[in-house]
Structures are given as structure tokens and as C-alpha cells.
Scaffold this motif. Structure first.
Motif, short mmCIF file in Angstrom:
data_model
loop_
_atom_site.label_atom_id
_atom_site.label_comp_id
_atom_site.label_asym_id
_atom_site.label_seq_id
_atom_site.Cartn_x
_atom_site.Cartn_y
_atom_site.Cartn_z
N THR A 379 0.74 -1.22 0.09
CA THR A 379 0.14 -0.15 0.05
C THR A 379 0.94 1.31 -0.03
O THR A 379 1.56 1.56 1.03
CB THR A 379 -0.95 0.10 1.38
OG1 THR A 379 -1.58 -1.02 1.50
CG2 THR A 379 -1.75 1.11 1.15
N GLN A 380 0.98 1.83 -0.96
CA GLN A 380 2.00 3.10 -1.18
C GLN A 380 0.84 4.13 -1.61
O GLN A 380 1.28 5.60 -1.46
CB GLN A 380 3.04 2.93 -1.91
CG GLN A 380 3.89 1.89 -1.55
CD GLN A 380 4.43 2.10 -0.47
OE1 GLN A 380 4.90 3.37 -0.04
NE2 GLN A 380 5.01 1.37 0.43
N GLN A 381 -0.29 3.76 -1.98
CA GLN A 381 -1.13 4.81 -2.41
C GLN A 381 -2.64 4.74 -1.59
O GLN A 381 -2.87 3.83 -0.99
CB GLN A 381 -1.38 5.13 -4.12
CG GLN A 381 -1.98 3.77 -4.49
CD GLN A 381 -0.91 2.70 -4.74
OE1 GLN A 381 0.08 3.15 -4.99
NE2 GLN A 381 -1.19 1.51 -4.52
N THR A 382 -3.34 5.71 -1.68
CA THR A 382 -4.67 5.54 -1.08
C THR A 382 -5.29 4.38 -1.60
O THR A 382 -5.68 3.86 -2.70
CB THR A 382 -5.54 6.84 -1.42
OG1 THR A 382 -4.84 7.93 -0.94
CG2 THR A 382 -6.76 6.84 -0.46
N THR A 386 -8.33 -3.25 1.51
CA THR A 386 -7.14 -4.17 1.69
C THR A 386 -7.49 -5.37 1.89
O THR A 386 -8.32 -5.55 2.99
CB THR A 386 -6.36 -3.59 2.59
OG1 THR A 386 -5.99 -2.20 2.60
CG2 THR A 386 -4.90 -4.28 2.82
N ASP A 405 -9.89 1.08 4.87
CA ASP A 405 -8.81 1.80 5.50
C ASP A 405 -9.84 3.14 6.06
O ASP A 405 -10.96 3.42 5.50
CB ASP A 405 -8.35 2.69 3.95
CG ASP A 405 -7.01 3.32 4.38
OD1 ASP A 405 -6.90 3.79 5.67
OD2 ASP A 405 -6.07 3.46 3.42
N GLY A 409 -5.23 8.85 4.23
CA GLY A 409 -3.83 9.18 4.32
C GLY A 409 -3.06 8.45 5.42
O GLY A 409 -1.63 8.55 5.33
N LYS A 412 -0.54 5.70 4.40
CA LYS A 412 0.57 6.47 3.46
C LYS A 412 1.68 7.42 4.32
O LYS A 412 2.67 7.33 3.86
CB LYS A 412 -0.27 7.37 2.43
CG LYS A 412 0.39 7.80 1.08
CD LYS A 412 -0.45 8.70 0.21
CE LYS A 412 0.41 8.98 -0.90
NZ LYS A 412 -0.58 10.01 -1.75
N THR A 413 1.22 8.18 5.07
CA THR A 413 1.87 9.03 5.99
C THR A 413 2.77 7.85 6.49
O THR A 413 4.18 8.39 6.75
CB THR A 413 1.17 9.58 7.01
OG1 THR A 413 0.04 10.26 6.49
CG2 THR A 413 1.97 10.57 7.91
N SER A 415 4.04 5.07 5.81
CA SER A 415 4.68 4.45 4.73
C SER A 415 5.92 5.46 4.28
O SER A 415 6.96 5.01 3.69
CB SER A 415 3.99 3.85 3.80
OG SER A 415 3.07 2.86 4.13
N SER A 416 5.53 6.67 4.53
CA SER A 416 6.49 7.62 3.82
C SER A 416 7.44 8.12 4.84
O SER A 416 8.46 8.56 4.59
CB SER A 416 5.77 9.20 3.33
OG SER A 416 5.17 9.67 4.49
#
Lengths: 454, 387
Positions: A379-382, A386, A405, A409, A412-413, A415-416
């Protein structure tokens, strides 16, 4: 994201489900530690955020003697189904609540004043007990104790309903002293148990009436309990217990084990217990003293507690902001990991601590975290949905969890974040396994051994 | 020093015999295996080993009774349910012991609490957290550190008698595929950390990874059990047990389970089928062990949280009861009937039987006589059923 203030992270992890979320850290940004403690305590709730289950009060808590076997079977199945939904309901509340600390305290009382669906059988009564524990979660212990002795689920669970003057059932009286107030071997005798049992004789929960005393079965004679001889019923037993200094110590010590470590400091416990008793058993000042203490804040104590299965399940799902599509799948995970809500193993509750970790359960904890880590890695995007399928080779049978989800966000947050930032957020100790794997830092840190701790 | 290091250094250092004489005196038999068969739900002993000649039995069981012409007679009083015919060759061979009236004082009739009392071997009024096998390891000696595991659990994922936080128990449920879970657990290196909780996590996961690697290495799927196991719930579990033993995976205790014994209604539809499954699976296991030269190295013992009410209920079933007969089976069992059927007379509706053999006597037979462990908490004497 804010830089993680380490002691506030610790506070949120220990008072929540083992790990704070990035959003919670954000919300506590700029507060001093003392202010953070106050905010955690002020944020507690007496009522759940989730609506009560629809089935509540739909089945009378009475089995008419005339009910035939087939109807009874249908009814029993409905009760069992409602029971499963109730377990899911509590997980949903834990996942949704803005005050994880409230639910931790509800769970603390559930594990202290235990009752189980296995024996009580009526989810309505277990649900009301859960509401009672929430209403006094961080309120007043004396008020809670006074209510517990008349709680219908408790009266069934520990046989108060079977306690009749001629042949007193000592089950409740024994556990009241041994597990709920004084602790085993602390200043009472077998005779005190028998006398207390007499004081509760004739107490019953009557379906249409509620709490009631069956006078012909109440032993009205004088009793001698903890050195006092007087006319006495169950309420009087509790009033006498509330005067025992040991009671406050017992509860304080248990809270220490819940929130600080496996090794309570006797002198501090005695000091806090004295204040607790003097305050007429107000819980918030006691909890505040606990969380502000050097013992709680001791940097050497980071990661000293083992996460419970509920911490693993709820804390991790909150962390990655995922919610199960069908929470009953999560109930099953809790059972596999060794903690089925509303069904503690016996009246002593879950032993907890180091006992959570054994060669049967630890692999299952990793299996669940691996499923979450797998989702995190892809999952790298919205995402809107899942679907996590554990490889049949990796686990017994094909276990499938479908999550939605909750906060597009959130994952994603996470993962970043860089590995060091992420480790500082989600682990109580430096990672035991160095170097992020190919699945990225989040996946590898969820599977780090220190993620099992808080 | 972790537990394994401690044990191996204890073995290498005779001086320790002075500090821990029980370690030196114990003569544990680690060359054999105890197989525990849990009959989950509370098995109706009266219709498994029926006191067919007792008129009170016929009175208490007007519709459910096993009649003298149907039972497989063990003697002039007791007979096995007809579905248990596969066990008769072992009975005639004197390798099947039938312990009668196995129970304990002040019996608890809840499934949950009942099995807890059996699992922890406590008195009915006490609460224990550690399984009786684990307690035995603690009070006597732990299995050798080079063993694959201290115990294996098949069937329902419930450790019961093996339950203890610091034991190496592997839960396989239905297949060794579970061992592949080890792949997702990270490998860690280096000295044990100062943090006790972290040290525990690391040591437990290392134990599990090691056991998993061991089982995978033994390739149990490729050995020949030399017997055909029946399908259903228990047969496949006992086939895994046979394969583990034939492949020489070293484990002192293996627990299997068969569920469905809670026969409140329609008992004639369910219990005979379950007893048939039990008997045929045990027979297949016995054949496999004999064919592989392991018959003298295994002891099978059944147990259940309680027996059932002597008087049948109104829905062709039986409610929760107390004592019941249980089996011991193996190449070194001294076959025969032990104890006696608790008297059935004077039972008004709702009353339960007393017991004749404390369940801890069964455990002492398995733990002391068979495994050669000492276990002071098993206060009642063993049956003397092992040659």
C-alpha cells in the motif's frame, strides 16, 4: 509529522494499546509531559462512542419453563450469535474511541472483576457489565465495587444467585476477598469467607425485577467478619472491606503491574494506596500519581511490559489506520493469540505479562503482524480496500482478513516515514533486527521483536 | 545463561547433584512417548464401558442402554460399546487397561472449569495456571535440550496439560504446514538483552524456529507409517503422531483431541460414531507402532473434562456428570480392568456418581511409572499398570 517526544510516546503507548498513532502524537504536540498526563486523564469517557448493539434487550433474560427443546435451541443460538457480535462490538469501540485509555481501563476492570460469556450465557447482562465498568473506568473504585456485587452477570458468574441461607454458596464471597479486594492470604480466614457468604445469602438477580433479596433465604443472624460482629448483609461486607488498608494496596499494586512493571515498589505502593483510601477511592488522582512517577517515566523501563493480544490487534490496526470489514474475524485473532474478550480463562482473569508469550502464541502474533505488514508493503497509495490473504503455507489454514482503510492518508503517512523516524514512533526500544527488508521499513519494524513490547 | 545452557552444564557438572539431588536421582525415560487423547465435551463413560449386567444401569438408561447382547463383553460386568470392536484385539492381547470411575472429589460440572482442573491437576477448589505435564518437567527434570520440543499439540489448538510459559510446546493443529510460520519470524543474533521481556521474546522465538527447523528436516511426509489411518478428526492426527515417531522426531508428550462428546440430545446419533472413530484411529496407531517396532515405546491415555449423568434426560441424551472410565493402551501396558464401576444404586434423577480412581492416579501412572519422572503434586498412587 511532529518530532516524537519520547516520554509522551511512552505515555500514549502504555495508556493506549501498546503503540501510539501518528495522529495521536500530533495531537499531543507542544504539551509538557504533565499536561499530556492531564489530557489523557481528562479525555476518559463514561460512555462508549459506538451505539449499543441492535440486539440489546431483544431476547428476555428468562427461559419460560414451557419452552420446548426446539425453541430453546433457536434461542440459544441467537444468544450465542449475539455474544459473538458483542465481542466484535467491543473491538469496534476500541478501534474507534478517541480515548484508548478508557477502553484499557474497562479491560482492566473486566480482567479484575471477571465474568465470562461461557458461564453467564446472556450477552445482554455481559454488555451491561461492560457499561458499568466504563461508567466507573477512571471514576470511583468504591462506587464500582458497590455496584459489582449487585451486577447481574457477576451474580450469575460467581453463583450469588445460588447462595441460599441453609447451604451458603461461598463462590462469590471467596473471590470477593481473594481476587477483588484483599488478595489471597491477606488478613482473612476461611471463617471470614463463610461469614461473608452468609451476608450475601438470598441475594438474587430476578429477571423482571432486577436486584432483589429473597428474604426467606437470607440469613439474618449476626455475622462476624474481619473481627466485627453485627447484623450484616452484602453491602455491609463491602463497607467493612473499604476500611481495610490492604484493599487500596491491592488495587494500587495491580495498577502498577498493568501500567509500570512486573515489580511494584512496596514503599511507593503503600504511599499511593494511603492517598487512594483517603480520597475515598477516587481513581484519577491515583492514576495521575502513577503516570507522573519516576518509576513510570524511568527510561530503563521502556519495553518492560509485554503487549497483550488486544494491544497487538487493536494497537496495530489503529497504527496503520485499518478497520476490519467484519470485526468477528478480529475476535478470532484475539482468541488465537490467547485473549478472547468477554471470555477470560477463569475467575483469575488472564495471567498476562510474560505468560502472553509462548511457542504456540508468539508465532500467531507474528502471523497476524505479517498479514498487516504485507498490506503495508503493497500500500503506497490511497486504498479503499485491503484484502490480506495469509499464504496457506505460512499459517494453519487460509486465514483471511479484509480491512477497510479508516483514514486514507494514515498508512501513506506512515509508509513515507524514514526508518529511524518510524522506529522512534512505533518501537519502545531500538530495533533488534537491523536493516529494513525489501518490503520497506514499516513491514520490517512491525516484525521486529521489540514490537511485541510496550 | 539460558535454560538449555543451564541444563547442559548441569548434566556436565556432577557437583550440582548436591544442590539439586532430584536431578541426580531422577531416572526419566526419555526414550518413549506419552500420547494424550482428549475427548472434548465430556464423554459418556456409561455407554462406552457399560455396566451391562447392573439392573440399575438399565433403569437409569431406559432408551440409551447398551444391552448384554450388544456389548463387547470385557468380563461378567462390563462391556465395550459395539463400535469399539477394533480395540478388542488389544484387550485380548492384554495391552488395553480400562480404569473405572476416574474422577475427583467435589467435581465441577462446567466444561471450562472441569477441563482446567484436569489440565492443571489441582483440587477442585484450587486454581492453577500450569499444565500437569509442565509441572512435572518443573518438579523433576525437563526433556533433553536436543529434543525437538517438550510437547506437541495436534487437533484443537489448546495446550492444556502442556501449558506453561517457559516450555517448548509446538502447536501443529492439523499439519506441519504450521511450521512454516517460522519463516516470518526474524532471526536475531547476539547476547541476550538486559530487558527481561525482550529476552523472553527472543528465547521463545528461537525455541520455535529451532523446533520448526527440526520437524521440517525430518521430512515426516516421506516416512511410511505402515498402517492405514481412518479419516475424520482423530485418525489424521494420530497419523501425524505416527509419522513424527517413525521419523524419529524426539518429543516426550503429544496431545491429540477428538471433540463432539457433549451429547445432551440425540446421543445415539453421535456417541457411537465418535467411539468408533476413537477405536479405529487407536487401532491404526497401534498397528503402525507395532509395524515400526515402536509399540513398547508409546503409551496412549484418554481423558475428558467429566463423564455424564447416570440418568438419561428427556431428549435421548445425557447431561454433565462426574467420573468416567478411561483407557491406557500400549505395548507395555498391563491390560485389564482397574478400579470398579462406582455404584449406580440410589440415584434419583439428577444425581451423579462418585469416583473410584482419582485422575491424578492416571497421571501418576503416565508420569511416574511410564515417563519415570517424579511429581510430588500427583499425590495419589499410580495404578501399577505399566510392565
Amino acid at each position: 509529522m511532529a518530532i516524537v517526544q519520547e516520554d509522551i510516546r511512552h505515555l500514549l503507548a502504555r495508556t493506549g494499546f501498546g503503540v501510539p498513532t501518528a495522529t495521536e502524537i500530533e495531537a499531543f504536540k507542544g504539551l509538557s509531559y504533565a499536561q499530556a498526563v492531564t489530557r489523557v486523564l481528562d479525555g476518559t469517557r463514561a460512555k462508549a462512542t459506538s451505539a449499543a448493539p441492535a440486539w440489546l434487550n431483544s431476547i428476555p433474560v428468562t427461559v419460560p419453563n414451557t419452552m420446548n427443546a426446539a425453541d430453546r435451541k433457536v434461542r440459544d443460538k441467537q444468544l450465542a450469535d449475539n455474544g459473538r457480535e458483542m465481542k466484535a462490538w467491543w473491538y469496534d469501540e476500541m478501534l474507534a474511541t478517541p480515548s484508548p485509555f478508557t477502553e484499557r481501563m474497562v479491560l482492566f476492570w473486566h480482567n479484575h472483576f471477571t465474568s465470562s460469556m461461557q458461564k453467564v450465557k446472556y450477552p445482554d447482562l455481559m454488555f451491561r457489565q461492560n457499561e458499568l465498568y466504563r461508567s466507573q473506568a477512571t471514576g470511583n473504585f468504591a462506587a464500582l465495587l458497590k455496584a459489582v456485587i449487585k451486577d447481574p452477570a457477576m451474580m450469575i458468574y460467581l453463583d450469588t444467585n445460588q447462595n441460599r441461607g441453609i447451604a451458603p454458596n461461598e463462590n462469590f464471597a471467596r473471590e470477593l476477598l481473594e481476587l477483588f479486594t484483599l488478595g489471597e492470604g491477606h488478613g482473612y480466614t476461611e471463617k471470614d469467607i463463610r461469614e461473608a457468604a452468609r451476608a450475601f445469602s438470598g441475594w438474587r438477580y430476578k429477571n423482571d425485577v432486577g436486584f432483589d433479596i429473597d428474604w426467606p433465604n437470607h440469613d439474618v443472624a449476626r455475622k462476624t467478619f474481619l473481627g466485627r460482629t453485627q447484623f450484616m448483609n452484602g453491602d455491609d461486607v463491602v463497607l467493612i472491606l473499604l476500611e481495610e488498608p490492604r484493599l487500596a494496596e491491592f488495587i494500587t499494586e495491580k495498577l502498577w503491574r498493568e501500567f509500570i512493571s512486573d515489580t511494584p515498589d512496596a514503599a511507593l505502593v503503600a504511599k499511593w494506596a494511603e492517598a487512594f483510601r483517603t480520597s475515598k477511592y477516587e481513581l484519577k488522582p491515583l492514576l495521575q500519581a502513577l503516570f507522573l512517577s519516576d518509576a513510570f517515566r524511568d527510561p530503563d523501563g521502556r519495553g518492560a511490559l509485554v503487549k497483550s493480544p488486544t494491544d497487538i490487534v487493536v494497537g496495530t490496526l489503529r497504527l496503520v489506520s485499518q478497520r476490519p470489514r467484519d470485526t468477528k474475524t478480529v475476535v478470532n485473532v484475539g482468541r488465537t493469540l490467547g485473549q478472547e474478550l468477554f471470555d477470560p480463562p477463569n475467575v483469575k482473569g488472564w495471567p498476562g505479562g510474560m505468560a502472553w508469550i509462548d511457542t504456540a502464541r508468539l508465532p500467531e502474533r507474528y502471523a497476524f503482524l505479517n498479514a498487516i505488514a504485507g498490506a503495508a508493503a503493497t500500500t503506497q497509495q490511497t486504498i479503499t480496500k485491503t484484502k490480506i490473504q495469509l499464504n496457506a503455507q505460512q499459517s494453519s489454514g487460509a486465514k483471511q482478513y479484509v480491512f477497510a482503510d479508516a483514514d486514507p492518508g494514515g498508512l501513506k503517512t506512515l509508509s513515507s516515514l524514514k526508518e529511524a523516524e518510524l522506529a522512534a514512533l512505533i518501537l519502545p526500544l531500538p530495533p533488534s533486527v537491523s536493516g529494513g527488508g525489501p518490503a520497506g521499513p514499516l513491514a520490517s519494524l512491525l516484525l521486529d521483536p521489540s514490537f511485541q513490547l510496550k | 545463561m539460558n535454560r538449555r545452557e543451564f541444563l547442559s552444564s548441569a548434566a556436565a557438572a556432577p557437583i550440582l547433584a548436591f544442590v539439586a539431588p532430584h536431578l541426580a536421582l531422577a531416572a526419566a525415560n526419555w526414550d518413549r512417548t506419552l500420547i494424550l487423547v482428549e475427548l472434548n465435551g465430556g464423554n459418556d463413560g456409561l455407554n462406552m464401558v457399560a455396566p451391562y449386567a447392573d439392573p440399575n444401569y438399565a433403569k437409569l438408561r431406559p432408551t440409551l442402554k447398551l444391552t448384554p447382547d450388544k456389548v463387547l463383553q470385557l468380563d461378567e460386568k462390563l462391556g465395550l460399546a459395539p463400535e469399539m470392536a477394533p480395540l478388542m484385539s488389544h484387550w485380548k492381547d492384554k495391552k488395553l487397561a480400562v480404569a473405572m470411575g476416574v474422577g475427583y472429589p467435589d467435581p465441577n460440572l462446567s466444561h471450562f472449569r472441569g477441563i482446567e482442573i484436569w489440565d492443571t491437576a489441582t483440587d477442585a477448589s484450587q486454581y492453577g495456571h500450569m499444565g500437569w505435564i509442565a509441572q512435572m518437567y518443573q518438579s523433576s527434570e525437563a526433556p533433553p535440550s536436543n529434543f525437538t520440543a517438550d510437547g506437541v499439540v495436534l487437533g484443537r489448538a489448546y495446550m492444556g496439560p502442556l501449558s506453561a510459559p517457559d516450555r517448548r510446546i509446538v502447536v501443529l493443529e492439523k499439519s506441519t504446514a504450521k511450521m512454516n510460520q517460522a519463516g516470518m519470524i526474524p532471526q536475531t543474533m547476539g547476547a541476550a538483552p538486559a530487558n527481561a521481556a525482550l529476552a523472553r521474546v527472543l528465547s521463545v522465538q528461537q525455541d520455535f524456529k529451532q523446533a520448526a527447523a527440526d520437524i521440517i528436516t525430518h521430512k515426516i511426509d516421506t516416512v511410511d507409517p505402515k498402517a492405514t489411518f481412518p479419516g475424520g478428526e482423530l485418525g489424521p492426527q494420530l497419523e501425524i503422531v505416527a509419522r513424527l515417531l517413525v521419523a524419529k522426531v524426539q518429543v516426550p508428550v503429544i496431545k491429540v483431541s477428538l471433540g463432539g462428546f457433549d451429547t445432551h440430545a440425540g446421543q445415539p446419533n453421535d456417541q457411537p460414531r465418535l467411539l468408533g472413530e476413537l477405536a479405529s484411529a487407536l487401532d491404526a496407531f497401534a498397528k503402525s507402532m507395532k509395524a515400526n517396532g515402536l509399540w513398547d515405546k508409546v503409551l496412549v491415555m484418554t481423558y475428558s473434562e467429566f463423564g455424564r449423568r447416570p440418568a438419561e434426560n428427556g431428549s435421548a441424551g445425557t447431561d454433565h456428570g462426574t467420573s468416567a472410565p478411561h483407557f491406557l493402551l500400549g505395548g507395555r501396558v498391563k491390560g485389564g480392568v482397574y478400579g470398579e464401576q462406582p455404584p449406580l444404586k440410589d440415584f434419583a434423577d439428577g444425581q451423579n456418581m462418585g469416583h473410584r480412581i482419582h485422575f491424578r492416579s492416571m497421571y501418576a501412572t503416565a508420569g511416574k511409572e511410564w515417563m519415570g519422572l517424579s511429581a510430588p503434586f500427583l499425590k495419589e498412587p499410580p495404578l501399577g499398570a505399566i510392565a
